[in-house]
Design a protein around this motif. Structure first.
Motif, short mmCIF file in Angstrom:
data_model
loop_
_atom_site.label_atom_id
_atom_site.label_comp_id
_atom_site.label_asym_id
_atom_site.label_seq_id
_atom_site.Cartn_x
_atom_site.Cartn_y
_atom_site.Cartn_z
N UNK A 1 0.95 -1.25 -0.04
CA UNK A 1 0.09 -0.05 -0.02
C UNK A 1 0.88 1.07 -0.02
N UNK A 2 0.63 2.13 -0.93
CA UNK A 2 1.42 3.34 -0.86
C UNK A 2 1.10 4.24 0.42
N UNK A 3 1.97 4.96 0.84
CA UNK A 3 2.05 5.92 1.84
C UNK A 3 1.02 7.03 1.42
N UNK B 1 -21.13 12.43 -1.36
CA UNK B 1 -20.36 11.43 -0.37
C UNK B 1 -18.79 11.16 -1.36
N UNK B 2 -17.77 10.95 -0.47
CA UNK B 2 -16.72 10.62 -0.98
C UNK B 2 -16.63 8.82 -1.16
N UNK B 3 -16.12 8.50 -2.40
CA UNK B 3 -16.35 6.86 -2.65
C UNK B 3 -14.82 6.55 -2.59
N UNK B 4 -14.73 5.19 -1.95
CA UNK B 4 -13.48 4.65 -2.00
C UNK B 4 -13.74 3.30 -2.28
N UNK B 5 -13.02 2.79 -3.10
CA UNK B 5 -12.77 1.54 -3.67
C UNK B 5 -11.66 0.70 -2.89
N UNK B 6 -12.18 -0.44 -2.33
CA UNK B 6 -11.25 -1.49 -1.78
C UNK B 6 -11.40 -2.87 -2.22
N UNK B 7 -10.48 -3.42 -3.27
CA UNK B 7 -10.94 -4.38 -4.09
C UNK B 7 -9.65 -5.14 -4.67
N UNK B 8 -9.84 -6.53 -5.32
CA UNK B 8 -8.83 -7.31 -5.76
C UNK B 8 -9.10 -8.02 -7.12
N UNK B 9 -10.29 -7.11 -7.78
CA UNK B 9 -10.54 -7.50 -9.14
C UNK B 9 -9.91 -6.69 -10.17
N UNK B 10 -9.83 -7.26 -11.66
CA UNK B 10 -9.02 -6.68 -12.51
C UNK B 10 -9.99 -5.52 -13.04
N UNK C 1 -8.70 4.73 -4.49
CA UNK C 1 -8.90 3.38 -4.81
C UNK C 1 -7.51 2.67 -4.26
N UNK C 2 -7.91 1.60 -3.92
CA UNK C 2 -6.94 0.46 -3.30
C UNK C 2 -7.41 -0.69 -4.04
N UNK C 3 -6.81 -0.79 -5.13
CA UNK C 3 -7.14 -1.86 -5.92
C UNK C 3 -5.87 -2.88 -6.36
N UNK C 4 -5.77 -4.12 -5.96
CA UNK C 4 -4.95 -4.97 -5.90
C UNK C 4 -5.20 -6.24 -6.40
N UNK C 5 -5.50 -6.20 -7.92
CA UNK C 5 -5.56 -7.69 -8.39
C UNK C 5 -4.77 -8.86 -8.26
N UNK C 6 -3.51 -8.46 -7.68
CA UNK C 6 -2.58 -9.57 -7.09
C UNK C 6 -3.08 -10.37 -5.85
N UNK C 7 -3.92 -9.54 -5.21
CA UNK C 7 -4.22 -10.01 -3.86
C UNK C 7 -5.34 -10.92 -3.88
N UNK C 8 -5.14 -12.16 -3.04
CA UNK C 8 -6.28 -13.24 -3.09
C UNK C 8 -7.86 -12.74 -2.62
N UNK C 9 -7.69 -11.87 -2.14
CA UNK C 9 -9.23 -11.44 -1.71
C UNK C 9 -9.03 -10.00 -0.87
N UNK C 10 -10.31 -9.40 -0.91
CA UNK C 10 -10.55 -7.99 -0.60
C UNK C 10 -10.16 -8.12 1.11
N UNK C 11 -10.33 -9.28 1.68
CA UNK C 11 -10.21 -9.16 3.22
C UNK C 11 -8.48 -9.04 3.31
N UNK C 12 -8.05 -9.59 2.47
CA UNK C 12 -6.44 -9.63 2.62
C UNK C 12 -5.78 -8.30 2.57
N UNK C 13 -6.63 -7.51 1.67
CA UNK C 13 -6.40 -6.14 1.68
C UNK C 13 -6.40 -5.32 2.71
#
Length: 148
Positions: free
Chosen positions: A3-5, A118-127, A136-148
């Motif tokens: 995750x970036x600072x 409202x401000x919208x924030x994405x936390x996800x692991x899909x492409x 956006x916290x988008x990490x397709x390499x993560x196994x799950x959103x729970x992991x992020x």
């Protein structure tokens, strides 16, 4: 996954104001990752003093009934009291968890679109996440959103 600072600082800034009204959304036909990440994030946000509503478009599978806090998840399709619509209309922050496109909310999409402040924030692991999120916290390499 790193995750970036800059992203973490942006999230901290969004959460710095006390007692915000926050909605957590998960995708249609929610699975264990969608429900689990929502309930875990809700618990943390509540511990910070925020008011949190978890909403799913339709009912989750019965085998997830054991999860702590599941009784507080609002199922939009069967919400005859309008709790989900009110929470979305009044939300300061909306977190979209475990989906990459608003279209995955199906019947809930229009209700989400009605809140333009409202401000919208994405936390996800899909492409290939959609545009239109403030953070956006988008990490397709993560196994799950729970992991992020």
């Amino acid at each position: 996954m790193k995750l970036s600072n800059e992203q973490i600082e942006a999230l901290q800034k969004l959460l710095a104001r006390e007692q915000q009204r926050i909605v957590l959304l998960a995708h249609t036909n929610p699975d264990g990752d969608a429900i689990g990440s929502s309930l875990a994030w809700a618990s943390l946000l509540r511990s910070m003093g925020h008011s949190v509503t978890c909403i799913v478009p339709n009912k989750y599978p019965y085998f997830l009934d054991w999860m702590p806090g599941i009784e507080e998840v609002v199922v939009f399709r069967s919400d005859t009291e309008g709790r989900a619509a009110r929470a979305l209309a009044e939300a300061d922050l909306i977190f979209c968890l475990d989906f990459n496109a608003v279209s995955r909310l199906e019947i809930l999409s229009d209700t989400l679109s009605a809140n333009t402040s409202a401000r919208r924030i994405l936390i996800d692991h899909h492409l290939s996440p959609d545009e239109g999120f403030d953070l956006m916290f988008s990490y397709p390499g993560a196994s799950s959103t729970c992991y992020i």
